[in-house]
Enzyme design. Structure first.
Site, PDB file in Angstrom:
ATOM      1  N   ARG A 162     -34.568  80.211 -32.454  1.00 29.94           N
ATOM      2  CA  ARG A 162     -35.024  79.845 -33.781  1.00 29.94           C
ATOM      3  C   ARG A 162     -36.470  79.390 -33.726  1.00 29.94           C
ATOM      4  O   ARG A 162     -36.808  78.455 -33.004  1.00 29.94           O
ATOM      5  CB  ARG A 162     -34.140  78.727 -34.340  1.00 29.94           C
ATOM      6  CG  ARG A 162     -34.340  78.541 -35.830  1.00 29.94           C
ATOM      7  CD  ARG A 162     -33.262  77.682 -36.407  1.00 29.94           C
ATOM      8  NE  ARG A 162     -33.453  76.296 -36.031  1.00 29.94           N
ATOM      9  CZ  ARG A 162     -33.183  75.262 -36.822  1.00 29.94           C
ATOM     10  NH1 ARG A 162     -32.675  75.478 -38.002  1.00 29.94           N
ATOM     11  NH2 ARG A 162     -33.384  74.046 -36.416  1.00 29.94           N
ATOM     12  N   THR A 211     -40.919  78.635 -38.743  1.00 29.59           N
ATOM     13  CA  THR A 211     -40.352  79.409 -39.865  1.00 29.59           C
ATOM     14  C   THR A 211     -38.849  79.175 -40.013  1.00 29.59           C
ATOM     15  O   THR A 211     -38.272  79.528 -41.041  1.00 29.59           O
ATOM     16  CB  THR A 211     -40.567  80.916 -39.627  1.00 29.59           C
ATOM     17  OG1 THR A 211     -39.809  81.280 -38.457  1.00 29.59           O
ATOM     18  CG2 THR A 211     -42.032  81.246 -39.402  1.00 29.59           C
ATOM     19  N   ASP A 235     -21.572  71.312 -28.509  1.00 27.99           N
ATOM     20  CA  ASP A 235     -22.372  72.487 -28.156  1.00 27.99           C
ATOM     21  C   ASP A 235     -21.536  73.372 -27.229  1.00 27.99           C
ATOM     22  O   ASP A 235     -21.250  73.001 -26.082  1.00 27.99           O
ATOM     23  CB  ASP A 235     -23.661  72.045 -27.461  1.00 27.99           C
ATOM     24  CG  ASP A 235     -24.591  73.228 -27.238  1.00 27.99           C
ATOM     25  OD1 ASP A 235     -25.709  73.216 -27.784  1.00 27.99           O
ATOM     26  OD2 ASP A 235     -24.200  74.181 -26.516  1.00 27.99           O
ATOM     27  N   ASP A 275     -23.179  74.268 -23.822  1.00 24.78           N
ATOM     28  CA  ASP A 275     -23.179  73.134 -22.888  1.00 24.78           C
ATOM     29  C   ASP A 275     -21.787  72.878 -22.330  1.00 24.78           C
ATOM     30  O   ASP A 275     -21.622  72.597 -21.144  1.00 24.78           O
ATOM     31  CB  ASP A 275     -23.677  71.864 -23.586  1.00 24.78           C
ATOM     32  CG  ASP A 275     -25.191  71.842 -23.718  1.00 24.78           C
ATOM     33  OD1 ASP A 275     -25.855  72.688 -23.084  1.00 24.78           O
ATOM     34  OD2 ASP A 275     -25.705  70.994 -24.471  1.00 24.78           O
TER      35      ASP A 275
END
Ligand code: URA
Length: 210
Positions: free
Chosen positions: A105, A109, A201, A204
């Protein structure tokens, strides 16, 4: 596969998912559960594969036996967490072709940017199953499906472990033709884009990074 969203409510799937959600479940167990649950979800997502028949000889007689039809399917892992779903599915469908899509990402933006893409050939002739454990905002999933379509894929399904309502809505808007199969539709996203109640996550937890 006609529904846009299929939630697999099988007791084994739900039990394994609850074990995975528990924050005290260690990496080694999390990984094993992910492998097991990926096979149960793969069973669902491949439910209506095209079939044909082949003449075979059993020890008793000749018969027209049902076999899979068409090109080998393509599994596409959305890096990096998608890789946790791959091995289990490949045990069920060992002849599948495998592709990888990597997106990050852009912090300015907030849009997904591609950093890796390696896909099997002739995607237009294959069933393509994109895998990513967490359908959260849906932005990277939608972008990954864009890439698959640009590469010619026409028959695409999306397999995930958990989905947030925001991600399902985003996918429905961007890719209404792509059915989603998941083990659960959770409540919401938090302010950082994590699924709640979720499991944290996924990358993870499966790779033991933090
Ligand atoms: N990705 C994750 O690994 N977990 C979430 O809850 C959302 C996105």
């Amino acid at each position: 596969m006609t529904d846009h969203l299929t939630i697999v409510r099988h007791p084994l799937v739900q039990h394994k998912l609850s074990l995975m959600r528990d924050k005290d479940t260690p990496t080694v167990v999390f990984r094993q559960l992910l492998r097991e649950i990926s096979q149960l979800l793969a069973y669902e997502v491949t439910e209506n594969l095209a079939m044909t028949t082949k003449t075979i000889q059993t020890p008793m007689c000749e018969m027209e036996a049902p076999v899979l039809d068409g090109r080998k399917m393509a599994l596409v892992s959305i890096l990096r967490a998608g890789n946790g779903l791959l091995d289990g599915i490949l045990e069920l469908v060992p002849s599948a072709r495998v592709g990888f899509v990597g997106l990050y990402r852009d912090e300015k933006t907030l849009q997904p940017v591609q950093y890796y893409c390696k896909l099997p050939n002739e995607l237009d002739e294959r069933l393509v199953i994109a895998v990513d454990p967490m359908l959260a905002t849906g932005n990277s999933s939608a972008a990954a499906i864009d890439l698959l379509k640009q590469a010619g894929a026409k028959d695409i399904r999306f397999l995930c472990l958990l989905a947030a309502p925001e991600g399902v809505a985003r996918m429905k808007e961007a890719h209404p033709d792509v059915p989603i199969v998941t083990a659960a539709l959770d409540d919401r996203l938090d302010e950082k884009g994590y699924i709640v109640p979720g499991l944290g996550d996924a990358g993870d937890r499966m790779f033991g990074t933090k």
